[in-house]
Design an enzyme around this catalytic site. Structure first.
Site, mmCIF file in Angstrom:
data_model
loop_
_atom_site.group_PDB
_atom_site.id
_atom_site.type_symbol
_atom_site.label_atom_id
_atom_site.label_comp_id
_atom_site.label_asym_id
_atom_site.label_seq_id
_atom_site.Cartn_x
_atom_site.Cartn_y
_atom_site.Cartn_z
ATOM 1 N N GLU A 80 0.806 -1.218 0.000
ATOM 2 C CA GLU A 80 0.000 0.000 0.000
ATOM 3 C C GLU A 80 0.843 1.274 0.000
ATOM 4 O O GLU A 80 0.363 2.350 -0.379
ATOM 5 C CB GLU A 80 -0.915 0.028 1.235
ATOM 6 C CG GLU A 80 -1.934 -1.091 1.301
ATOM 7 C CD GLU A 80 -3.162 -0.811 0.452
ATOM 8 O OE1 GLU A 80 -3.223 0.273 -0.156
ATOM 9 O OE2 GLU A 80 -4.045 -1.680 0.395
ATOM 10 N N GLU A 111 7.913 -22.637 5.896
ATOM 11 C CA GLU A 111 8.336 -22.033 7.161
ATOM 12 C C GLU A 111 9.561 -22.729 7.747
ATOM 13 O O GLU A 111 10.289 -22.142 8.551
ATOM 14 C CB GLU A 111 7.194 -22.089 8.184
ATOM 15 C CG GLU A 111 5.993 -21.236 7.831
ATOM 16 C CD GLU A 111 4.934 -21.252 8.912
ATOM 17 O OE1 GLU A 111 5.230 -21.768 10.020
ATOM 18 O OE2 GLU A 111 3.827 -20.751 8.681
#
Length: 272
Positions: A80, A111
């Site tokens: 953003e 992970e």
């Protein structure tokens, strides 16, 4: 042994027998605890933001290294910033387990990879001018832990945002933030309170950093990108409010000429 609060049993039992009204009330009760947990660690958040601002002002960058829900939320925050603040996309970046380009796949198995994060940082030209912040609800994610450990060995400053006290990842962070939100509503489902807490902290970090970097005037997004009619209209009215331009078309022309409200104000040299 590390206390894994995020894995402790939920305080709510037999959820399959509860009504919609009961379930939403219980979730709301738990969500109310999140802002209070963040309030307790504001000094740590402030310290992390201060070093981020300093690093960027000195030519460095911020790298989030994350996995799981919180790692994906860091991506949503970072993408953003170029639109909202006209920020260089190089300033805030994310190294995500499984890859940012495969965000929607939620590749949780990545992970456990102990090499990928550091390899990606090397490709990005990581240096001691930068800051690497590990994101992990558990505070133990191997993908994140290995990256922070390697950074420390290379003299690269580190921070973290985790949700368990005394974690392995926090031990590798010069600027740790340990926001303890307690057991989840669904046992171990850290996409809930932990994820919300981390998202709120990402908002604090990016917003405060952009303000301190001069990307805001008063409380206005004066560097917002003119990507659609709604935002362009908002920017025109913003320019009019921050100057003595009363004509909409004049303000719009000046805005398009200079590309942003801040540039238009600066380039007018007090004319408006």
């Amino acid at each position: 042994m590390q206390t894994r609060i995020t894995e402790q049993p939920s305080a709510y039992r037999h959820l399959e027998t509860k009504s919609v009204q009961e379930i939403t009330r219980y979730i709301n009760t738990e969500d109310k605890k999140i802002a209070l947990a963040i309030e307790l660690v504001l000094p740590q958040i402030n310290a992390l933001i201060e070093i981020i601002v300093t690093k960027i002002k000195n030519g460095g960058r911020l790298f989030y290294v994350g996995a799981g829900s919180s790692g994906r939320l860091s991506v949503l925050d970072v993408i953003e910033l170029p639109t909202t603040y006209g920020a260089d996309p190089e300033l805030f970046q994310v190294i995500l387990a499984g890859g940012v380009d495969r965000l929607a796949e939620a590749r949780e198995e990545m992970e456990d990879d102990k090499n990928e994060a550091w390899e990606q940082l090397l490709k990005k030209g990581i240096s001691q001018k930068d800051l690497v912040v590990g994101i992990s609800a558990s505070g133990t994610t191997p993908f994140v832990l290995a990256a922070l450990s390697k950074c420390r060995n290379e003299g690269i400053d580190t921070g973290c945002i985790v949700s368990n006290p005394g974690s392995l990842i926090a031990a590798q962070a010069l600027y740790p933030v340990e926001v303890i939100t307690g057991p989840e509503f669904i046992t171990g489902s850290t996409r809930m309170k932990c994820g919300t807490a981390h998202k709120m902290i990402f908002d604090m970090i990016s917003t405060t950093t952009m303000i301190r970097l001069g990307r805001i005037i008063d409380n206005q997004m004066v560097n917002v990108k003119l990507i659609n009619e709604k935002i362009t209209d908002r920017a025109v009215k913003m320019l009019m409010g921050l100057s003595n331009i009363n004509d909409y078309d004049t303000a719009k022309e000046l805005l398009f000429q200079h590309g942003s409200v801040q540039n238009a104000l600066t380039s007018s040299n007090g004319k408006y």
